[in-house]
Design a protein around this motif. Sequence first.
Motif, PDB file in Angstrom:
ATOM      1  N   VAL A 156      10.118  -4.919   6.756  1.00 42.50           N
ATOM      2  CA  VAL A 156      11.322  -5.344   7.468  1.00 42.50           C
ATOM      3  C   VAL A 156      11.420  -6.865   7.565  1.00 42.50           C
ATOM      4  CG1 VAL A 156      10.352  -5.297   9.817  1.00 42.50           C
ATOM      5  CG2 VAL A 156      12.767  -4.742   9.478  1.00 42.50           C
ATOM      6  N   ARG A 157      12.635  -7.382   7.497  1.00 39.95           N
ATOM      7  CA  ARG A 157      12.941  -8.784   7.749  1.00 39.95           C
ATOM      8  C   ARG A 157      14.153  -8.848   8.654  1.00 39.95           C
ATOM      9  NH1 ARG A 157       9.036  -8.506   5.102  1.00 39.95           N
ATOM     10  NH2 ARG A 157       8.374  -9.544   3.214  1.00 39.95           N
ATOM     11  N   GLN A 186       8.409  -3.338  -1.903  1.00 38.97           N
ATOM     12  CA  GLN A 186       7.380  -3.833  -2.817  1.00 38.97           C
ATOM     13  C   GLN A 186       6.760  -2.653  -3.562  1.00 38.97           C
ATOM     14  OE1 GLN A 186       3.906  -5.778  -1.098  1.00 38.97           O
ATOM     15  NE2 GLN A 186       3.763  -7.135  -2.889  1.00 38.97           N
ATOM     16  N   GLU A 200      -2.914 -10.352  -7.112  1.00 43.53           N
ATOM     17  CA  GLU A 200      -2.051 -11.474  -7.474  1.00 43.53           C
ATOM     18  C   GLU A 200      -2.183 -11.892  -8.934  1.00 43.53           C
ATOM     19  OE1 GLU A 200      -2.632 -14.604  -4.596  1.00 43.53           O
ATOM     20  OE2 GLU A 200      -1.707 -13.424  -2.982  1.00 43.53           O
ATOM     21  N   PRO A 255       7.881  -8.372  -2.513  1.00 43.26           N
ATOM     22  CA  PRO A 255       8.871  -7.543  -1.816  1.00 43.26           C
ATOM     23  C   PRO A 255      10.277  -8.045  -2.160  1.00 43.26           C
ATOM     24  CG  PRO A 255       7.134  -8.244  -0.307  1.00 43.26           C
ATOM     25  CD  PRO A 255       6.953  -9.037  -1.575  1.00 43.26           C
ATOM     26  N   ASN A 310       5.743   1.247   7.772  1.00 37.64           N
ATOM     27  CA  ASN A 310       4.674   0.865   8.689  1.00 37.64           C
ATOM     28  C   ASN A 310       4.989   1.419  10.069  1.00 37.64           C
ATOM     29  OD1 ASN A 310       2.868  -1.175   7.151  1.00 37.64           O
ATOM     30  ND2 ASN A 310       4.979  -1.745   6.635  1.00 37.64           N
ATOM     31  N   PRO A 312       8.327 -10.469   9.461  1.00 38.41           N
ATOM     32  CA  PRO A 312       7.926  -9.526  10.511  1.00 38.41           C
ATOM     33  C   PRO A 312       6.830 -10.034  11.452  1.00 38.41           C
ATOM     34  CG  PRO A 312       7.273  -8.735   8.330  1.00 38.41           C
ATOM     35  CD  PRO A 312       8.186  -9.875   8.123  1.00 38.41           C
ATOM     36  N   ASP A 313       5.929 -10.854  10.941  1.00 36.83           N
ATOM     37  CA  ASP A 313       4.860 -11.363  11.809  1.00 36.83           C
ATOM     38  C   ASP A 313       5.419 -12.127  13.004  1.00 36.83           C
ATOM     39  OD1 ASP A 313       2.908 -10.266  10.265  1.00 36.83           O
ATOM     40  OD2 ASP A 313       2.578 -12.075   9.055  1.00 36.83           O
ATOM     41  N   VAL A 368      14.045   1.417  11.138  1.00 32.70           N
ATOM     42  CA  VAL A 368      13.320   1.328   9.868  1.00 32.70           C
ATOM     43  C   VAL A 368      13.205   2.711   9.212  1.00 32.70           C
ATOM     44  CG1 VAL A 368      11.053   0.847   8.814  1.00 32.70           C
ATOM     45  CG2 VAL A 368      12.035  -0.771  10.459  1.00 32.70           C
ATOM     46  N   GLU A 427       6.571   0.129  -0.641  1.00 26.95           N
ATOM     47  CA  GLU A 427       6.447  -0.066   0.795  1.00 26.95           C
ATOM     48  C   GLU A 427       7.678  -0.801   1.288  1.00 26.95           C
ATOM     49  OE1 GLU A 427       2.987  -2.252   2.142  1.00 26.95           O
ATOM     50  OE2 GLU A 427       3.550  -1.998   4.259  1.00 26.95           O
ATOM     51  N   GLY A 467      -2.843  -6.873  -2.266  1.00 30.10           N
ATOM     52  CA  GLY A 467      -3.037  -8.301  -2.512  1.00 30.10           C
ATOM     53  C   GLY A 467      -3.453  -8.644  -3.930  1.00 30.10           C
ATOM     54  N   ARG A 516      -6.188  -6.935   1.782  1.00 34.04           N
ATOM     55  CA  ARG A 516      -6.147  -7.846   0.646  1.00 34.04           C
ATOM     56  C   ARG A 516      -7.276  -8.873   0.620  1.00 34.04           C
ATOM     57  NH1 ARG A 516      -1.246  -9.581   3.017  1.00 34.04           N
ATOM     58  NH2 ARG A 516      -1.444 -11.521   4.197  1.00 34.04           N
ATOM     59  N   ASP A 570      -3.772   1.511   6.925  1.00 30.65           N
ATOM     60  CA  ASP A 570      -3.353   0.211   6.391  1.00 30.65           C
ATOM     61  C   ASP A 570      -4.397  -0.845   6.729  1.00 30.65           C
ATOM     62  OD1 ASP A 570      -1.767  -1.660   5.181  1.00 30.65           O
ATOM     63  OD2 ASP A 570      -0.111  -1.522   6.613  1.00 30.65           O
ATOM     64  N   ASP A 571      -4.518  -1.854   5.889  1.00 32.81           N
ATOM     65  CA  ASP A 571      -5.405  -3.001   6.145  1.00 32.81           C
ATOM     66  C   ASP A 571      -6.837  -2.558   6.406  1.00 32.81           C
ATOM     67  OD1 ASP A 571      -3.025  -4.362   5.978  1.00 32.81           O
ATOM     68  OD2 ASP A 571      -2.834  -4.724   8.117  1.00 32.81           O
ATOM     69  N   GLY A 581       0.763  -5.787  -4.920  1.00 38.92           N
ATOM     70  CA  GLY A 581       0.567  -7.223  -4.792  1.00 38.92           C
ATOM     71  C   GLY A 581       1.593  -8.008  -5.590  1.00 38.92           C
ATOM     72  N   TYR A 582       1.589  -9.325  -5.364  1.00 42.31           N
ATOM     73  CA  TYR A 582       2.584 -10.195  -5.999  1.00 42.31           C
ATOM     74  C   TYR A 582       2.554 -10.095  -7.516  1.00 42.31           C
ATOM     75  CZ  TYR A 582       3.001 -12.424  -1.384  1.00 42.31           C
ATOM     76  OH  TYR A 582       3.203 -12.686  -0.048  1.00 42.31           O
TER      77      TYR A 582
END
Length: 285
Positions: free
Chosen positions: A62-63, A45, A243, A267, A121, A74-75, A94, A59, A241, A207, A183-184, A261-262
Amino acid sequence: ESKDEGRNKLRVFDPGTLHARLLQRQIVGELREAIRSDQLVLYYQPIVELATGRIEGCEALVRWKHPLHGLIMPDQFIPVAEATGLIAELGRWVLRAAVGQLRRWRDAPATAHQDFSMRINVSAADLQSLEFVDDVSEALADAGLTPASLVLELTESAIIRNNELDRYTLASLHRLGVGLEIDDFGAGYSSMGYLRKLPVDRVKVDRQFVKDLGKDPSQLDFLAAVQQVIRSCGLEGIWEGIETAEQAEALRSIGCASGQGYYFGRPLPEAEFTEQLARQVVWPA
Ligand code: C2E
Ligand code: MG
Ligand code: MG
Ligand code: MG
């Protein structure tokens, strides 16, 4: 006491718990296999310099391309990997994949931007590993990349535990010359005092702060104050974030350095992101 015993027994035979455990064991087995057989894949992304609209980095996210269940986010598997120790192996995968990808982008004429940086990450467990700094330094050397081209993202919860080993690892990474980012930022409970003490370069603002922009007029004043705090610690912010164009404009108007962000791009897998990177400017300045 006998009451406690009863409760323990109940837990042991609780079919829900048993099922959850079996499921977790199955996921762990499959994930271990997935890492070894390259079922993991990185999406990228863009991170955009707000003043110019230029892509300054990306960034890696991972998927898991599961043979039966399709693309898993990833979650759904990072927490399992963290709980079982598999995260170290996943993290190494990664790291290698991201650094290898950056090498390929540097080598391709259309994407060879000198200061384009890759972010990965890093999980809290990585800081506890004695080999982590060597892994990072070796991966970079093998790919012929300078440490500054890699940035490690660490969450607040990983970074503020403030134990000896974490601090040692962070200091070693800083000395090595890789970028370090929180991060975050602001997502959880944070004392903020740590911002001034840690060897970090930048802060990724969670975000949730950007989400309310445009709905509530006082939110921009609030974000300007957050930005001021980050600046006064000698750091730069990356705003997550984003958008909409309005959100991007608003953040630019208060002098925010970078955004993600989108609105700038979701991503994307390697091939699609390579095209976006080759076009370079994603947002009119
Ligand atoms: P993160 O590091 O905070 O990554 C940003 C997440 O926000 C990504 O979700 C991204 O797709 C999403 N996002 C980006 N822009 C927007 C936007 O404009 N709106 C909204 N609503 N969401 C946006 P993703 O890819 O599902 O990753 C989730 C989390 O999983 C990441 O959060 C990170 O904590 C973790 N993760 C991802 N890849 C790795 C990895 O390789 N290793 C480790 N340890 N954790 C990872
Ligand atoms: Mg991140
Ligand atoms: Mg984040
Ligand atoms: Mg996150």
